[in-house]
Motif scaffolding. Sequence first.
Motif, short mmCIF file in Angstrom:
data_model
loop_
_atom_site.label_atom_id
_atom_site.label_comp_id
_atom_site.label_asym_id
_atom_site.label_seq_id
_atom_site.Cartn_x
_atom_site.Cartn_y
_atom_site.Cartn_z
N LYS A 1 0.83 -1.20 0.00
CA LYS A 1 0.00 0.00 0.00
C LYS A 1 0.87 1.25 0.00
O LYS A 1 0.55 2.26 -0.64
N THR A 2 1.96 1.19 0.74
CA THR A 2 2.97 2.24 0.81
C THR A 2 4.33 1.55 0.82
O THR A 2 4.40 0.31 0.88
N PRO A 3 5.42 2.28 0.78
CA PRO A 3 6.74 1.63 0.83
C PRO A 3 6.97 0.78 2.07
O PRO A 3 7.83 -0.10 2.07
N THR A 4 6.17 0.99 3.12
CA THR A 4 6.39 0.26 4.37
C THR A 4 5.19 -0.56 4.83
O THR A 4 5.28 -1.25 5.84
N GLU A 5 4.05 -0.49 4.12
CA GLU A 5 2.84 -1.18 4.55
C GLU A 5 2.29 -2.08 3.46
O GLU A 5 2.28 -1.70 2.29
N PRO A 6 1.83 -3.27 3.84
CA PRO A 6 1.19 -4.15 2.86
C PRO A 6 -0.22 -3.67 2.55
O PRO A 6 -0.87 -2.99 3.35
N LEU A 7 -0.70 -4.04 1.38
CA LEU A 7 -2.05 -3.70 0.96
C LEU A 7 -3.03 -4.69 1.56
O LEU A 7 -2.81 -5.90 1.52
N GLY A 8 -4.14 -4.17 2.11
CA GLY A 8 -5.19 -5.04 2.64
C GLY A 8 -6.50 -4.78 1.93
O GLY A 8 -6.63 -3.83 1.15
N LEU A 9 -7.48 -5.62 2.20
CA LEU A 9 -8.78 -5.46 1.55
C LEU A 9 -9.50 -4.18 1.97
O LEU A 9 -10.43 -3.74 1.28
N ASN A 10 -9.06 -3.58 3.09
CA ASN A 10 -9.69 -2.33 3.53
C ASN A 10 -9.02 -1.11 2.91
O ASN A 10 -9.39 0.03 3.20
N ALA A 11 -8.05 -1.30 2.02
CA ALA A 11 -7.35 -0.18 1.39
C ALA A 11 -8.30 0.66 0.57
O ALA A 11 -9.27 0.16 -0.02
N THR A 12 -8.04 1.96 0.53
CA THR A 12 -8.84 2.87 -0.28
C THR A 12 -8.02 3.35 -1.47
O THR A 12 -6.78 3.32 -1.46
N PHE A 13 -8.73 3.78 -2.51
CA PHE A 13 -8.11 4.14 -3.78
C PHE A 13 -8.75 5.41 -4.34
O PHE A 13 -9.88 5.75 -3.99
N ILE A 14 -8.02 6.09 -5.21
CA ILE A 14 -8.63 7.13 -6.02
C ILE A 14 -9.54 6.43 -7.03
O ILE A 14 -9.06 5.71 -7.90
N LEU A 15 -10.83 6.61 -6.91
CA LEU A 15 -11.78 5.91 -7.78
C LEU A 15 -11.89 6.56 -9.16
O LEU A 15 -12.34 5.93 -10.12
N ALA A 16 -11.49 7.84 -9.25
CA ALA A 16 -11.44 8.55 -10.53
C ALA A 16 -12.73 8.32 -11.31
O ALA A 16 -13.82 8.54 -10.79
N SER A 17 -12.62 7.84 -12.56
CA SER A 17 -13.82 7.75 -13.41
C SER A 17 -14.79 6.65 -13.00
O SER A 17 -15.90 6.59 -13.55
N CYS A 18 -14.43 5.80 -12.06
CA CYS A 18 -15.42 4.89 -11.49
C CYS A 18 -16.53 5.68 -10.79
O CYS A 18 -17.64 5.17 -10.59
N THR A 19 -16.22 6.93 -10.41
CA THR A 19 -17.22 7.81 -9.82
C THR A 19 -18.42 7.97 -10.74
O THR A 19 -19.55 8.16 -10.28
N LYS A 20 -18.19 7.90 -12.05
CA LYS A 20 -19.26 8.12 -13.02
C LYS A 20 -20.42 7.14 -12.84
O LYS A 20 -21.58 7.50 -13.09
N LEU A 21 -20.13 5.93 -12.44
CA LEU A 21 -21.22 4.96 -12.24
C LEU A 21 -22.12 5.41 -11.10
O LEU A 21 -23.35 5.33 -11.20
N MET A 22 -21.53 5.88 -10.01
CA MET A 22 -22.33 6.33 -8.87
C MET A 22 -23.16 7.55 -9.24
O MET A 22 -24.34 7.66 -8.86
N THR A 23 -22.58 8.49 -9.99
CA THR A 23 -23.32 9.68 -10.39
C THR A 23 -24.44 9.32 -11.36
O THR A 23 -25.53 9.91 -11.31
N THR A 24 -24.19 8.37 -12.24
CA THR A 24 -25.25 7.89 -13.14
C THR A 24 -26.42 7.34 -12.33
O THR A 24 -27.59 7.65 -12.61
N ILE A 25 -26.11 6.52 -11.34
CA ILE A 25 -27.17 5.97 -10.49
C ILE A 25 -27.94 7.08 -9.79
O ILE A 25 -29.18 7.06 -9.72
N ALA A 26 -27.22 8.08 -9.26
CA ALA A 26 -27.87 9.20 -8.58
C ALA A 26 -28.82 9.94 -9.53
O ALA A 26 -29.96 10.26 -9.16
N ALA A 27 -28.36 10.20 -10.75
CA ALA A 27 -29.20 10.90 -11.72
C ALA A 27 -30.43 10.08 -12.10
O ALA A 27 -31.54 10.61 -12.25
N LEU A 28 -30.24 8.78 -12.25
CA LEU A 28 -31.37 7.90 -12.61
C LEU A 28 -32.37 7.81 -11.46
O LEU A 28 -33.58 7.64 -11.69
N GLN A 29 -31.91 7.92 -10.23
CA GLN A 29 -32.84 7.98 -9.10
C GLN A 29 -33.71 9.23 -9.20
O GLN A 29 -34.90 9.19 -8.88
N CYS A 30 -33.12 10.33 -9.64
CA CYS A 30 -33.89 11.57 -9.83
C CYS A 30 -34.95 11.38 -10.92
O CYS A 30 -36.07 11.90 -10.80
#
Length: 405
Positions: free
Chosen positions: A40-69
């Motif tokens: 995950k970092t130079p000194t830490e292993p990556l775990g399943l709880n790690a967070t990431f920059i979701l970048a354009s994956c955000t588009k799916l959530m925004t699409t869902i939000a708009a479709l709810q509207c």
Amino acid sequence: MASFEDRVQKAVDARDIPGIVLLASDVNGNFKYEKAFGPKTPTEPLGLNATFILASCTKLMTTIAALQCVERGQIGLDDPVSAILPELKEKEIITGFNEDGSLTYRKAKNEITLRHLLSHSSGLGYHTMDPRYHKWRKERGETFFIKGWSIIPRINTPLLFEPGTSWAYGTGLDWAGILVSRLNKMNLEQYMQKYIWAPLGIKNITFHQEDHEDVRKNLTKMSIRKGLENPMFGFPVRSEEKVDWTDETLYDIPIADEYGGEGAIGSATEFFKILQSILEDDGKLLTSETIEEMFSPQLSEGGVKALDEYNALPFYQGGAFASVQNGTKVTWGLGGLLFLEDYFTGRKRGTLTWSGMASWTIDRETGICALYAGNMLPFGDFASGDMQIKFEKEMYARAVKRSML
């Protein structure tokens, strides 16, 4: 013969690719895959709880939000958005160049609709992906940067074509996020918390990592490919160079605006809950009718042609992350790229997929969803693309084998 896990571990140990989280499941709960590889970092292993920059994956959530509207009757998919987004009323289209090299324009004839925003058929592109925008900024005396801009000046650009007639990857989902916020009189973070994240028990996705300690402390440090001329925001190249660490954060911290097209940061395992909800059609986010619309073709003939030309660019045909092989029949759904035929990785016709710093797939025909998550710049890293293909093929093989038991 080395197992898939051995090959991934070898790649991350050699720093051929950064640390990654791989997730997959089937619609019936018979098959589930969750594994983290590398640091995950130079000194830490990556775990399943790690967070990431979701970048354009955000588009799916925004699409869902708009479709709810849309489901609430707040707006229709084919309604003009200018009543809520007056900034998009009577937009100009860049048509070419004068003899002196300056840009020429004309007024758009068609109004931009919500469907246009969600399917990248509005005419709005990305500054970084079209040189006409570079020229436009220069004529205005502006120098564009990824950071340090508020959202409206950043995304309020001329159009590249008449709305509804073509396709260009761009800022439509950022505008859709603003639309959701204005319709519901709350910011996009508050909206997603109430109507998307809370219904699925999601706690570690946000637009504001400065306010969410768990997201911030578990954020995977960004990686870059050594030896590139512009390792942050240029184009990747195939090389034997290894992965290195960078202090690049991609977004302003703190950030004032919430970009519905690219701004979320969060847990891969929690984002995966959204894929599962759509795959299972569980009714927690959208109705079955709306999900059916998400997986339906949205583009005009001109839009499909433009998308095919985009996919045929040498960059993507070279194997860029989440690219599509030339000649594959695809269009755009609502939320992602929609396959109109079976694909060699195992995807069936009707699969919806897209990528950001991560790559996601929802295949309703086979009943599989998958997520490949890593923090790697520049976008489109070739070695990551190679591994994502291997991952997807492996998950399909295992899920199919499991279903036969």
